[in-house]
Design an enzyme around this catalytic site. Structure first.
Site, PDB file in Angstrom:
ATOM      1  N   ASP A   1       5.735  -2.877   5.905  1.00 27.19           N
ATOM      2  CA  ASP A   1       4.725  -1.770   5.999  1.00 27.19           C
ATOM      3  C   ASP A   1       3.922  -1.932   7.326  1.00 27.19           C
ATOM      4  O   ASP A   1       3.110  -2.646   7.821  1.00 27.19           O
ATOM      5  CB  ASP A   1       3.587  -2.247   5.184  1.00 27.19           C
TER       6      ASP A   1
ATOM      7  N   CYS B   1      -0.034   7.039   6.409  1.00 28.96           N
ATOM      8  CA  CYS B   1       0.891   6.175   5.953  1.00 28.96           C
ATOM      9  C   CYS B   1       2.325   6.450   6.133  1.00 28.96           C
ATOM     10  O   CYS B   1       3.210   5.842   6.663  1.00 28.96           O
ATOM     11  CB  CYS B   1       0.800   5.593   4.689  1.00 28.96           C
TER      12      CYS B   1
ATOM     13  N   HIS C   1       0.973   5.812  -1.201  1.00 25.56           N
ATOM     14  CA  HIS C   1       1.223   5.035  -0.091  1.00 25.56           C
ATOM     15  C   HIS C   1       2.825   4.845   0.381  1.00 25.56           C
ATOM     16  O   HIS C   1       3.635   4.643  -0.618  1.00 25.56           O
ATOM     17  CB  HIS C   1       0.621   3.627  -0.333  1.00 25.56           C
TER      18      HIS C   1
END
Length: 695
Positions: free
Chosen positions: A352, A272, A329
């Site tokens: 994202d 991530c 995250h």
């Protein structure tokens, strides 16, 4: 662009001057790179004065669009939504001041100067390239940022910090965004050109490139390669990382983008923070204010019920973890106005690029306004329910009995979405922005938002959560270092008036940062009696020889305690994730650092493990300092042995720069070091002594 026997003898794009005014000289001083909504100047050299009835015009071409943009003189000034120019003459020169609209499409243009007589074309120069970027300094631009001081961070800073670890043990490591490094801008435009709509409907794609909402969705879709669209990065969350680079080894977006551009295929591998950092590089390069975000205890709600349901058997073993809590995250936020939404939803937007769920058929997420998340407005596009759950979901622990019945052990509404962090614009420290995402945990306003969002808890009809009993379980530990043995303390407190008999099961396992289970390595069970109003402690020593063979490169150990009291049906369950810290590297840079003058650095590392290290390699790089380079260590590094390497390089750009180092070996990876260097254009004259710079 000189032409013999023509009136237009040449055109000076004045790239160095224009780029300095448009804050793009870090990208390039030779090519013309300007920001929309801000004027730039060209000088046209004439062989003779311009005759009456003749005029000059500029022509801009964009690939994939047939219609040219013709820019003509407007003496009274032009409108803000069209290109126009003003000219001043001085002997055989014309100074053209060109005004671009704040909604112009960003990207590569080809520019030529035309000599016209009425509607008749007399001359045209050869086309040359120019580049147009977003302009957060321009009030009419959709990405205008109201605090110009912060743009030094959110546009201009190539040095970043990414925060990882756990909510109780956070740490930051350096990242080189490198948005102004050679070829990065060209690669960013290449990414946009590889976006599926750009190839399937080129004219429509080009017409939408004025819009930061459209382009940001394109960027986060293209940063991952999950849609088989030639995206930049391939994700992988577990070893082996055969055929690629272990995600924790990356320190910079630049080698990733360069490798993708050369190979035309997804770079292996990312997790991530790598996805987020590369997306941040692209967005800053295009001119959209952007920052990297870390959400600690981040929920991944697979069924959309806004709760994370974890099921355990009678022995405390997790038997169903379709929903998961990631230690952390990372995503990005970009600043823009939302003309596609009602007023009030502009500002920071969540984006994202990590491929988790599809949005409009592609693996991408956002942009979603922070305001929508904080207020629980889940009908606001894009992907608000998924992001809301990441920072607000309940954790519900269930116990599955021998008869298959599900009983709720506990629930917690405050453990998800903690310490939401970004790098401070005033230094490398962590800035907590949790209250930008949600109201204070437990406040009346927070409850109101939850109800508005439609939170609901799944479970058997009529099932009620057990009330807290007289016994409480807490797990305590210090901050351990990888390579050492360390203690974990299980503390049982009896707050009742009678003694309690209890069976305590203590389990230790390795997990990845996103909660993938890698294997147990130490388990034990004890029977204890806890006197009334007393505390009983059990200490378990976790051994390096046990955990070393199962932990991942994230070095996270999950410790779970399950206490079952005699005469009670339900258990008490407590769990903690323990990140193991890494040793440090030493970096020494003797003397002043001068632009275009060679310097020598000394990097030192000491093996902290009780075992030898093999296949050691230092990876170094730094924006404006040097490209990525590897230095391999021959032979083994014995326990406690110190190794030093020297590296010489020539700084390429002045200013504050960061020199990044990563060390990896067979048994120890992801050891980072950083030294901050001030690259002077000339040797300072005000200090006679030579400094030593350490990192």
């Amino acid at each position: 662009m000189a032409h013999t026997n023509r009136l237009i003898a040449g055109v000076d794009l004045r790239s160095q001057e224009n780029n300095r005014e448009h804050r793009t000289e870090e990208i390039d001083r030779k090519r013309l790179i300007v920001r929309r909504g801000q004027a730039f100047s060209l000088t046209v050299h004439l062989s003779d004065p311009l005759q009456s009835g003749h005029e000059l015009a500029l022509v801009l071409k964009q690939d994939k669009i047939n219609d040219d943009i013709v820019i003509r003189q407007r003496t009274a000034g032009g409108s803000g939504d069209k290109w126009w120019l003003h000219q001043q003459s001085a002997r055989n020169e014309l100074l053209l001041t060109v005004y671009s609209p704040a909604r112009a499409a960003v990207g590569e243009y080809r520019l030529a100067v035309e000599l016209m007589s009425g509607n008749k074309l007399l001359e045209r120069t050869d086309f040359t390239k120019m580049y147009l970027l977003f302009n957060p300094w321009c009030k009419e631009d959709a990405v205008y940022f109201p605090d110009e001081r912060l743009l030094k961070e959110y546009i201009m800073n190539e040095n970043g910090r990414i925060f990882t670890g756990s909510a109780n043990s956070m740490s930051g490591f350096p990242w080189n965004f490198g948005q102004f490094e050679d070829n990065v801008m060209d690669i960013c435009f290449e990414i946009l050109d590889r976006f599926n709509p750009a190839s399937s409907d080129p004219p429509n794609d080009m017409l939408q490139r004025w819009d930061p909402v459209y382009l940001s969705r394109a960027v986060v879709a293209m940063v991952n390669a999950n849609d088989n669209d030639g995206g930049v990065l391939v994700g992988k969350w577990q070893e082996p990382y055969t055929g690629g680079v272990q995600p924790t080894k990356w320190m910079s977006s630049v080698p990733i983008l360069e490798k993708w551009s050369k190979s035309k295929s997804g770079v292996k591998y990312a997790q991530c923070w790598v996805f987020a950092a590369v997306a941040c590089t692209v967005m800053r390069c295009l001119g959209i204010p952007t920052r990297c975000i870390t959400n600690f205890a981040s929920a991944h709600d697979t069924d959309g019920n806004l709760s994370i349901d974890r099921e355990y058997n009678m022995h405390g073993q997790l038997v169903n973890d379709d929903d998961s809590i990631w230690n952390f995250h990372c995503w990005i936020e970009s600043y823009m106005q939302r003309e596609d939404l009602p007023e009030g939803y502009g500002g920071w937007q969540v984006l994202d690029p990590t491929p988790q769920e599809r949005s409009s058929g592609m693996f991408r997420c956002g942009p979603c306004p922070l305001k929508a998340i904080k207020e629980g407005d889940l009908n606001v596009k894009f992907d608000a329910p998924f992001i809301f759950a990441e920072v607000n979901a309940d954790i519900i622990n269930w116990e599955i009995g021998q008869d298959g019945q599900k009983k709720r052990l506990s629930s917690n509404s405050a453990n998800v979405g903690r310490n939401i962090s970004t790098k401070s614009p005033y230094g490398n420290e962590r800035e907590d922005i949790t209250l930008q995402y949600k109201y204070q945990e437990g406040s009346a306003k927070e409850r109101e938002v939850y109800n508005k969002a439609g939170r609901r808890i799944s479970g058997p009809v009529g099932e009620e959560e057990s009330k807290p009993g007289n016994v409480q379980l807490e797990i305590k530990h210090a901050k351990p270092v990888f390579g050492t043995d360390f203690d974990v303390i299980f503390e049982l407190e009896n707050m009742g008036d009678k003694e309690v008999s209890c069976e305590l099961n203590m389990m230790s396992e390795a997990v990845t940062y996103n909660s993938v289970h890698l294997g147990r390595f130490q388990n034990s069970t004890v029977n204890v009696v806890i006197p009334a109003h007393k505390v009983h402690r059990e200490t378990v020593r976790l051994l390096y020889t046990k955990y070393a063979s199962v932990v991942s490169e994230h070095n996270i150990i999950r410790v779970t305690g399950v206490a079952r009291m005699s005469g009670q049906e339900k258990s008490i369950l407590e769990m903690v994730n323990i990140p193991l810290s890494k040793p440090k590297l030493s970096i020494k840079v003797p003397g002043w650092v001068i632009l275009h003058r060679k310097i020598t650095t000394v990097i030192t590392f000491t093996n902290p493990l009780p075992v030898p290290l093999n296949r050691g390699v230092f990876t170094v790089e730094g924006a404006g300092l040097l490209p990525t380079k590897e230095i391999r260590i021959s032979g083994s590094i014995a326990p406690g042995q110190r190794v030093s390497v020297e590296l010489s390089f020539t700084p390429m750009r002045a200013g504050v720069r960061e020199f990044l180092v990563d060390f990896d070996s067979d048994r120890l990876q992801d050891v980072k070091g950083v030294a901050t260097l001030v690259v002077h254009k000339t040797p300072p004259s005000y200090f006679p002594m030579m400094p030593n710079i350490f990192g």
